[in-house]
Design a protein around this motif. Structure first.
Motif, PDB file in Angstrom:
ATOM      1  N   PRO A  11       0.827  -1.216   0.000  1.00 46.91           N
ATOM      2  CA  PRO A  11       0.000   0.000   0.000  1.00 46.91           C
ATOM      3  C   PRO A  11       0.861   1.267   0.000  1.00 46.91           C
ATOM      4  O   PRO A  11       1.904   1.305   0.642  1.00 46.91           O
ATOM      5  CB  PRO A  11      -0.815  -0.091   1.290  1.00 46.91           C
ATOM      6  N   LYS A  15      -0.039   2.229   4.416  1.00 44.84           N
ATOM      7  CA  LYS A  15      -1.294   2.215   5.159  1.00 44.84           C
ATOM      8  C   LYS A  15      -2.386   1.502   4.370  1.00 44.84           C
ATOM      9  O   LYS A  15      -2.582   1.781   3.194  1.00 44.84           O
ATOM     10  CB  LYS A  15      -1.748   3.644   5.458  1.00 44.84           C
ATOM     11  N   ARG A  16      -3.121   0.613   5.039  1.00 45.55           N
ATOM     12  CA  ARG A  16      -4.229  -0.092   4.399  1.00 45.55           C
ATOM     13  C   ARG A  16      -5.467   0.788   4.258  1.00 45.55           C
ATOM     14  O   ARG A  16      -6.323   0.525   3.427  1.00 45.55           O
ATOM     15  CB  ARG A  16      -4.611  -1.325   5.203  1.00 45.55           C
ATOM     16  N   TYR A  17      -5.581   1.796   5.098  1.00 41.17           N
ATOM     17  CA  TYR A  17      -6.761   2.664   5.085  1.00 41.17           C
ATOM     18  C   TYR A  17      -6.343   4.124   4.995  1.00 41.17           C
ATOM     19  O   TYR A  17      -5.332   4.526   5.557  1.00 41.17           O
ATOM     20  CB  TYR A  17      -7.604   2.458   6.358  1.00 41.17           C
ATOM     21  N   ASN A  18      -7.127   4.901   4.265  1.00 39.39           N
ATOM     22  CA  ASN A  18      -6.959   6.356   4.210  1.00 39.39           C
ATOM     23  C   ASN A  18      -8.054   6.981   5.065  1.00 39.39           C
ATOM     24  O   ASN A  18      -8.942   7.634   4.571  1.00 39.39           O
ATOM     25  CB  ASN A  18      -7.081   6.866   2.768  1.00 39.39           C
ATOM     26  N   SER A  40     -10.852   2.683   2.522  1.00 37.03           N
ATOM     27  CA  SER A  40      -9.758   1.755   2.242  1.00 37.03           C
ATOM     28  C   SER A  40      -8.813   2.379   1.209  1.00 37.03           C
ATOM     29  O   SER A  40      -9.240   3.072   0.297  1.00 37.03           O
ATOM     30  CB  SER A  40     -10.292   0.404   1.754  1.00 37.03           C
ATOM     31  N   ASN A  41      -7.534   2.121   1.395  1.00 36.41           N
ATOM     32  CA  ASN A  41      -6.509   2.649   0.489  1.00 36.41           C
ATOM     33  C   ASN A  41      -6.666   1.971  -0.866  1.00 36.41           C
ATOM     34  O   ASN A  41      -6.832   0.766  -0.951  1.00 36.41           O
ATOM     35  CB  ASN A  41      -5.123   2.383   1.059  1.00 36.41           C
ATOM     36  N   GLU A  43      -4.443   2.819  -3.532  1.00 33.31           N
ATOM     37  CA  GLU A  43      -3.205   3.000  -4.290  1.00 33.31           C
ATOM     38  C   GLU A  43      -2.148   2.039  -3.772  1.00 33.31           C
ATOM     39  O   GLU A  43      -1.935   1.927  -2.573  1.00 33.31           O
ATOM     40  CB  GLU A  43      -2.723   4.440  -4.207  1.00 33.31           C
TER      41      GLU A  43
END
Length: 187
Positions: A11, A15-18, A40-41, A43
């Motif tokens: 990621p 990070k898995r989440y934004n 959720s990320n 990119e």
């Protein structure tokens, strides 16, 4: 380490989440839900390409992936699990059906049959439209090779088939992902 069929990715920003927003010097958590797909990320940085892959994507490029790639899930016993793309540590395997665009030299390029449209504000009309965005119309933001070969350019205003929008946040703007065959008309 290379996969026969999948891209090895991590990621962006690790990070898995934004799910944070920076206000001043403070990172404010805007959502604690792991089920919320909008946080959720999406990119991923390419670490390795598949074995014998000869396409345009290279190590270091960024992929725009499906929202389930990095998400956590709870199994039937309530235990936290990673999805099917998880390999180990912060490494994931992404096949060519799990991403929609790639970023090379700071330019997004649609992958396979995918393109992205920027919604446009409601245009003035004699008919009242209680909407904030013009329905079934958008401006081409990310182009794929098929549309480019047909003469469509970035910035063109187009119409598309109903119920095709799949919303993404790309470079801090809202875009709709569509299949190129859903574009019906260049205005």
């Amino acid at each position: 380490m290379q996969s026969p069929y999948s891209f090895l990715v991590t990621p962006v920003k690790g990070k898995r989440y934004n799910n944070t927003k920076q206000i001043g010097n403070i990172d404010l958590v805007v959502s604690t839900s792991e089920e919320n797909y909008t946080t959720s990320n999406r990119e991923a940085t390419v670490i390795e390409t598949p074995i014998n892959y000869e396409g345009p994507i290279e190590k270091g490029d960024t992929l725009l992936v499906h929202h389930n790639v990095f998400k956590f899930y709870n199994d039937m016993y309530g235990n936290r699990q990673s999805g099917r793309s998880f390999l180990k540590d912060n490494l994931f395997l992404v096949d060519d059906e799990q991403f929609f665009a790639y970023k090379k030299d700071n330019e997004w390029i649609g992958y396979d049959r995918y393109c992205f449209l920027k919604p446009i504000p409601v245009e003035e009309s004699y008919i009242y439209k209680p909407l904030s965005k013009e329905p079934l119309m958008g401006e081409v933001a990310i182009l794929n090779e098929t549309l480019q070969n047909k003469g469509v350019k970035i910035g063109d205003k187009v119409c598309y088939k109903p119920n095709q929008e799949y919303e993404f946040k790309v470079d801090n703007q809202t875009l709709y992902r569509l299949y190129d065959h859903c574009i019906t008309l260049v205005l």
